[in-house]
Design an enzyme around this catalytic site. Structure first.
Site, PDB file in Angstrom:
ATOM      1  N   ASN A  67       0.851  -1.186   0.000  1.00 25.50           N
ATOM      2  CA  ASN A  67       0.000   0.000   0.000  1.00 25.50           C
ATOM      3  C   ASN A  67       0.890   1.239   0.000  1.00 25.50           C
ATOM      4  OD1 ASN A  67       0.465   0.892   2.903  1.00 25.50           O
ATOM      5  ND2 ASN A  67      -0.314  -1.184   3.236  1.00 25.50           N
ATOM      6  N   ASP A  99      -4.261  -6.386   4.882  1.00 30.22           N
ATOM      7  CA  ASP A  99      -5.314  -7.287   5.362  1.00 30.22           C
ATOM      8  C   ASP A  99      -5.289  -8.633   4.653  1.00 30.22           C
ATOM      9  OD1 ASP A  99      -6.459  -5.469   7.212  1.00 30.22           O
ATOM     10  OD2 ASP A  99      -7.476  -4.440   5.568  1.00 30.22           O
ATOM     11  N   PHE A 125      -5.441   2.880  14.511  1.00 23.78           N
ATOM     12  CA  PHE A 125      -5.700   3.850  13.447  1.00 23.78           C
ATOM     13  C   PHE A 125      -6.715   3.272  12.469  1.00 23.78           C
ATOM     14  CE2 PHE A 125      -2.076   5.695  15.292  1.00 23.78           C
ATOM     15  CZ  PHE A 125      -1.921   6.991  14.807  1.00 23.78           C
ATOM     16  N   LYS A 149     -14.435  -0.289  14.916  1.00 18.78           N
ATOM     17  CA  LYS A 149     -13.102  -0.826  15.148  1.00 18.78           C
ATOM     18  C   LYS A 149     -12.649  -0.582  16.595  1.00 18.78           C
ATOM     19  CE  LYS A 149      -8.498  -0.902  13.006  1.00 18.78           C
ATOM     20  NZ  LYS A 149      -7.663  -0.378  11.890  1.00 18.78           N
TER      21      LYS A 149
END
Length: 334
Positions: free
Chosen positions: A145, A214, A258, A272
């Protein structure tokens, strides 16, 4: 006249409201003058007027640095409360090799930080994760990413400046590590999981700022896959859920997560926060101008375990780091 009078005390004016005076490089001549109370130029005149701590970073020929008179002057100044950064050993301006090179800027800044009283995180062990992870497809290709690690590195540096003992676990980045911070480099999510879990028991605050992948390819090749042999699709599996695993480790510690989102920012962040049993979550919309990956700035909303929200405008990531740590200190005190 008033103007002429003010010009006559310029060496006093420059010392007003100073928190620290640094002389770098400090020559044998300057050290000797200050030790003897001599004030015959702008620098030494000002130094005699300072009412703040003084830090000197000597730089000179190695034989000069070892001269008994220079050593006596340094010892005397230390007795008077002057701080010193020892010079480094290496090639000197005169062509010889020895101790006398001006200390690196990071070392000078580290010593400067030590001059001031301990910060509000003094004695606290802080673990920070930063940067992206890379999940191998084959020997030369990977999934990743755009994270640069700037936010995590800013947090590690800020925690160190506030007196914490900091361990930074970093994915691949191009950022120099903050001075005084213990750094561990990793590549994959599995690597980061292993290093984080090994250090959770010894950590009092965990700030999980890394952009951990992920997903990863279910099977990766140790050799380069030729184009004509490549599959038309990748079979993926989920990576380790580091935040959930950390929350299950016995013991009392403060956990910060985060959430980088493109949709339903606050709703996703709240979900979350609760599901990962976090004390604080820092959420940002990566599509917002000035708040995406690789930016020097960020715009975040902090939500604590009680549901209180603090929305910060677009600010440099160094300042965002300070605001996050302010909240960490507040939560630890509750």
């Amino acid at each position: 006249s008033e103007e002429e009078y003010r010009e006559g005390i310029g060496h006093i004016d420059v010392t007003e409201q100073l928190d620290l005076a640094i002389v770098a490089p400090a020559t044998a001549n300057v050290i000797g003058k200050v030790a003897s109370g001599i004030a015959d130029d702008a620098l030494t005149t000002a130094l005699l007027a300072v009412a703040c701590p003084l830090l000197m970073a000597p730089a000179m020929n190695d034989r000069m640095y070892g001269n008994p008179l220079v050593r006596k002057n340094i010892a005397f100044l230390k007795e008077q409360g002057v701080h010193f950064v020892e010079p480094e050993t290496g090639r000197l301006a005169c062509g010889t090799v020895g101790q006398g090179r001006l200390a690196e800027v990071d070392r000078i800044l580290e010593e400067a930080a030590k001059v001031f009283p301990a910060g509000d995180l003094a004695g606290i062990s802080v673990l920070v994760t930063a940067g992206p992870t890379r999940e191998a497809i084959d020997a030369v290709r990977f999934m990743s990413n755009p994270s640069t690690g700037k936010m995590g590195y800013a947090l590690a540096a800020a925690a160190k400046q506030r007196g914490a003992s900091v361990v930074l676990i970093s994915g691949p980045t191009e950022i120099a590590p903050p001075h005084g911070v213990s750094i561990i480099y990793v590549k994959s999510a599995a690597d980061m999981y292993r290093e984080v879990m090994a250090r959770v028991p010894a950590s009092e605050v965990l700030i999980m700022a890394a952009a951990v992948s992920d997903f990863r390819p279910r099977v990766s090749s140790s050799r380069k896959i030729k184009k004509q042999e490549a599959p038309v699709s990748l079979d993926l599996e989920q990576t380790e859920d580091i935040l959930s695993a950390v929350a299950r480790v016995p013991g009392k510690r403060l956990l910060v997560g985060f959430a980088a989102e493109t949709d339903n920012l606050l709703a996703n962040a709240m979900q979350k926060l609760k599901s990962k049993k976090l004390d604080l979550i820092v959420a940002n919309d990566i599509l917002q101008k000035g708040a995406g990956f690789g930016e020097e700035t960020n715009a975040v909303t902090m939500i604590d375990r009680a549901g209180n929200k603090i929305e910060l405008p677009t600010l440099p990531k160094t300042e965002i780091a300070g605001r996050i740590l302010d909240k960490v200190v507040e939560l630890k005190a509750i």
